[in-house]
Design a protein around this motif. Sequence first.
Motif, PDB file in Angstrom:
ATOM      1  N   UNK A 120     -44.490  13.703  35.708  1.00 54.69           N
ATOM      2  CA  UNK A 120     -43.222  14.180  35.171  1.00 54.69           C
ATOM      3  C   UNK A 120     -42.614  13.225  34.149  1.00 54.69           C
ATOM      4  N   UNK A 121     -43.227  12.089  33.926  1.00 62.93           N
ATOM      5  CA  UNK A 121     -42.632  11.098  33.039  1.00 62.93           C
ATOM      6  C   UNK A 121     -43.504  10.887  31.813  1.00 62.93           C
ATOM      7  N   UNK A 122     -43.033  11.377  30.707  1.00 62.03           N
ATOM      8  CA  UNK A 122     -43.801  11.235  29.471  1.00 62.03           C
ATOM      9  C   UNK A 122     -43.882   9.779  29.030  1.00 62.03           C
ATOM     10  N   UNK A 123     -42.815   9.068  29.310  1.00 61.90           N
ATOM     11  CA  UNK A 123     -42.800   7.665  28.877  1.00 61.90           C
ATOM     12  C   UNK A 123     -43.901   6.870  29.576  1.00 61.90           C
ATOM     13  N   UNK A 124     -43.986   7.003  30.886  1.00 66.18           N
ATOM     14  CA  UNK A 124     -44.996   6.241  31.616  1.00 66.18           C
ATOM     15  C   UNK A 124     -46.401   6.761  31.330  1.00 66.18           C
ATOM     16  N   UNK A 125     -46.516   8.069  31.107  1.00 63.97           N
ATOM     17  CA  UNK A 125     -47.836   8.575  30.711  1.00 63.97           C
ATOM     18  C   UNK A 125     -48.254   7.939  29.405  1.00 63.97           C
ATOM     19  N   UNK A 126     -47.288   7.832  28.534  1.00 64.19           N
ATOM     20  CA  UNK A 126     -47.588   7.214  27.253  1.00 64.19           C
ATOM     21  C   UNK A 126     -47.972   5.748  27.423  1.00 64.19           C
ATOM     22  N   UNK A 127     -47.240   5.086  28.314  1.00 65.26           N
ATOM     23  CA  UNK A 127     -47.521   3.663  28.529  1.00 65.26           C
ATOM     24  C   UNK A 127     -48.930   3.466  29.074  1.00 65.26           C
ATOM     25  N   UNK A 128     -49.264   4.209  30.100  1.00 65.74           N
ATOM     26  CA  UNK A 128     -50.594   4.013  30.686  1.00 65.74           C
ATOM     27  C   UNK A 128     -51.689   4.464  29.722  1.00 65.74           C
ATOM     28  N   UNK A 174     -49.900  16.421  42.371  1.00 67.69           N
ATOM     29  CA  UNK A 174     -49.455  15.456  41.365  1.00 67.69           C
ATOM     30  C   UNK A 174     -50.526  15.225  40.295  1.00 67.69           C
ATOM     31  N   UNK A 175     -51.744  15.177  40.722  1.00 71.89           N
ATOM     32  CA  UNK A 175     -52.795  14.906  39.743  1.00 71.89           C
ATOM     33  C   UNK A 175     -52.947  16.059  38.755  1.00 71.89           C
ATOM     34  N   UNK A 176     -52.855  17.294  39.275  1.00 69.97           N
ATOM     35  CA  UNK A 176     -52.976  18.444  38.378  1.00 69.97           C
ATOM     36  C   UNK A 176     -51.792  18.511  37.423  1.00 69.97           C
ATOM     37  N   UNK A 234     -39.918  21.668  29.052  1.00 67.31           N
ATOM     38  CA  UNK A 234     -38.644  21.416  29.727  1.00 67.31           C
ATOM     39  C   UNK A 234     -38.840  21.292  31.232  1.00 67.31           C
ATOM     40  N   UNK A 235     -39.728  22.138  31.708  1.00 68.29           N
ATOM     41  CA  UNK A 235     -39.962  22.090  33.147  1.00 68.29           C
ATOM     42  C   UNK A 235     -40.598  20.776  33.581  1.00 68.29           C
ATOM     43  N   UNK A 236     -41.467  20.271  32.706  1.00 65.67           N
ATOM     44  CA  UNK A 236     -42.198  19.062  33.079  1.00 65.67           C
ATOM     45  C   UNK A 236     -41.471  17.787  32.698  1.00 65.67           C
ATOM     46  N   UNK A 237     -40.351  17.906  32.071  1.00 65.19           N
ATOM     47  CA  UNK A 237     -39.646  16.696  31.675  1.00 65.19           C
ATOM     48  C   UNK A 237     -38.645  16.234  32.705  1.00 65.19           C
ATOM     49  N   UNK A 238     -38.894  16.621  33.924  1.00 69.31           N
ATOM     50  CA  UNK A 238     -38.088  16.054  34.991  1.00 69.31           C
ATOM     51  C   UNK A 238     -38.592  14.642  35.250  1.00 69.31           C
ATOM     52  N   UNK A 239     -37.863  13.676  34.758  1.00 63.16           N
ATOM     53  CA  UNK A 239     -38.395  12.319  34.706  1.00 63.16           C
ATOM     54  C   UNK A 239     -38.284  11.574  36.017  1.00 63.16           C
ATOM     55  N   UNK A 240     -37.694  12.149  36.990  1.00 61.40           N
ATOM     56  CA  UNK A 240     -37.501  11.409  38.232  1.00 61.40           C
ATOM     57  C   UNK A 240     -38.308  12.024  39.358  1.00 61.40           C
ATOM     58  N   UNK A 241     -38.854  11.177  40.129  1.00 59.24           N
ATOM     59  CA  UNK A 241     -39.495  11.618  41.356  1.00 59.24           C
ATOM     60  C   UNK A 241     -38.767  10.978  42.516  1.00 59.24           C
ATOM     61  N   UNK A 242     -38.895  11.628  43.622  1.00 65.32           N
ATOM     62  CA  UNK A 242     -38.127  11.178  44.776  1.00 65.32           C
ATOM     63  C   UNK A 242     -38.492   9.747  45.181  1.00 65.32           C
ATOM     64  N   UNK A 243     -39.743   9.437  45.116  1.00 66.54           N
ATOM     65  CA  UNK A 243     -40.170   8.110  45.567  1.00 66.54           C
ATOM     66  C   UNK A 243     -39.501   7.014  44.767  1.00 66.54           C
ATOM     67  N   UNK A 244     -39.514   7.140  43.461  1.00 66.92           N
ATOM     68  CA  UNK A 244     -38.943   6.085  42.631  1.00 66.92           C
ATOM     69  C   UNK A 244     -37.427   6.128  42.641  1.00 66.92           C
TER      70      UNK A 244
END
Lengths: 413, 315
Positions: free
Chosen positions: A38-46, B223-225, B299-309
């Motif tokens: 879900x994070x483009x920034x970190x995908x970009x980083x890695x 998550x991998x997919x 837009x759907x995939x730009x949810x930058x936060x995950x619960x773990x972090x």
Amino acid sequence: MTATTHHEIHPDAEMLSAFVEQTLSAKERGDVLKHLAVCARCRNVVALAGEAAGAEVDASRHKIVQPRTWWRSWGLALAPAVAATAVIAIYVRERGVERTAEVAKLEQMRAGERPATPSQAAPQVPEQAGPTPASPAEKPTPTERPGEPARRATPKKQTQVVFFDPGGGKGGPILTTKEERELERALKEPASPTAESHGSMGAAHAPSGAPPDEKTEPEVALYDEERIKHAEEAAEDRRQFAAKAPMSSSDHGSGSDKAAGGAPGNNEPVDVSALQLEIQPASTAGHLQLHGMRSMVDIATGPSSFLLPSGRPAVSIASADHRTLAVDEKGTLFLREDSSGTWEKVKQQWTGRATVVRRRAPESGATGAMPAPETGESPAASGALSQPGTVFELVNDQGQVWISADGRIWTSQ
Amino acid sequence: MASAESVAGAPETVSGSETALPDLRGTMHRQLLDELWRASDAAGWGLEREEFDRFMTEAGIAQNFGLDPEVAATPRQQMEFFRGLRLNDLVLARACAAGNDRAWEQFISLHQKPLIRAAIAITGSETLGRDLADQLYAELYGLNMREGERRCPLLSYRGRGSLMSWLRTTLAQRHVDRRRRSRREQPLEEIDVPAADVSQQTPSSELSQLEQAIEHALEERNAEERFLLAAYYLDGQTLLQIARVLAVHEATVSRKLRRATEDTRKQVLRNLQRDGLSRRAAEETLSADPRDLDVKLKKLLQNSQTEAFKEQAAP
């Protein structure tokens, strides 16, 4: 984790690098993967970090494999070509060396045939002295040294080499330039001051004029025994050969007489250039000494070792203008050109069985004797072996002669 | 290395990083630290034993030895965790952070050129790459001051991966953050625009239906997919780039990606049919407007936060 902004929480470099290196635990890896999903920034980083790692791997590979310049890129194509050229060059060179050594041996053996049959060594010059008959049973004295006449030949004088020539002594030069040099070098072995006799083989063969032999007494004795034995065998062969190949012409007749006699004394001394020798039938050659090397050379390694494509040894060989003609025991004529290096059979255009092939003597030359070079200049320089229009002669078993300019097309003379 | 039997009385629960400290300083940990101390040649880099014990303990506790926060690490797990660390890199980084000249010489000899090459590869420019590397170098050397103290980024290195990999990732972070900052000043921003409320938009009913179906389908992907779909379709990464990140072969990435795409499509069709559309209508809807669908996906995939972090980021 590092909170870069109030809303963005990302795995730190430690976690991301450990994720790429697969050193995280399953739980940690799952968490990072969820974040990456879900994070483009970190995908970009890695992705960039992985790309940099890949570039580093490529760089380390390039350290081992240096960039190839344009001319190095031809290396793969050039390497086989260079290798092939080298192999061919080595082959040609080796073949040339072998051939030179071969011919030199033959010529040395021919030159050494005189002392092998002491009566043959009788000094005779056709114009100056008649044939000196000698008994075939005559034994050479132990003090005689075969081959010494050749060693004593002075380059500035006409070298007289006596050999048995069933073809009438019209033998022409049979050697290539290289071979001639080898032979000339062999013939220019240090000569004794007393060997300055010219036109007299007797003087040349005089024991008193012989340089000190390097052999020990047992060796000399052994050598003499062998020489006597082979001389007898050679005499017998000559008798048989002369009976089969009588010469019709007067010149040939003399040769025939020599052959018929089979005795050394019947061998007419022929003045020939040391560089214009002709190989005799193998059967007539004896156990000879190689002058240059001062060692014994068995005839088995000489003319008879010339196995032609027919599988038979050559009995007569003539060479000129980079061509070599050879006749085998069955009378088949073979031609070899220096450029090709292979023997090819010449279609029979003569009757009977070819027995001798030789180079035709120049018109101005004396019968049975070839003009010898006046000086010791190289044959190549004198052009003696590469005269234009060189004519070969082929003699059949009935003494008839055919001539050819190229060795392929023969016309009756 | 001490055996697990010798630490039978080691604590089984570690609820937090601070609470674990007393237990970690037991016999087992001392033996482990002794072994690590000898193996690391930390004394050669001028590190004190006390300092070594401190940052090693912190490294283990801060990451709970690679386990979930609520799980207590057994002595064996601790031992495995420490053995998995890049001990030499960790000691070198700490020695550099402590200002050891010999350590810096070693660091430069080992990492300077690779660091520049990595920076050039990341930026795609020799000039920018050298600039980026120099900037990081200055930071590593502690030229940056924060609250009156020299802040060396090497202190954040804990040895989970190699030091060079950590440096590359740090370079990439610096580069991406710099680019993101510069892009924010540009009028057109595609990647990092905060996710807009879908409800504020006025999509057609079909598109809205499709968007919901896609959202649900993506939620069902693991998550991998999701990472594969996002990296490939949104970021435009190549199979090779993705393969490097996941440490798998490109063919594996391709196969997984194709399977994820097919499964997502089937799931979207099922979701649309569940919403009352016929299969034919669902297929027509699915292929209605790819450009709009693409935008929704981003837009759907730009949810930058995950619960773990989110949880870990909380103070």
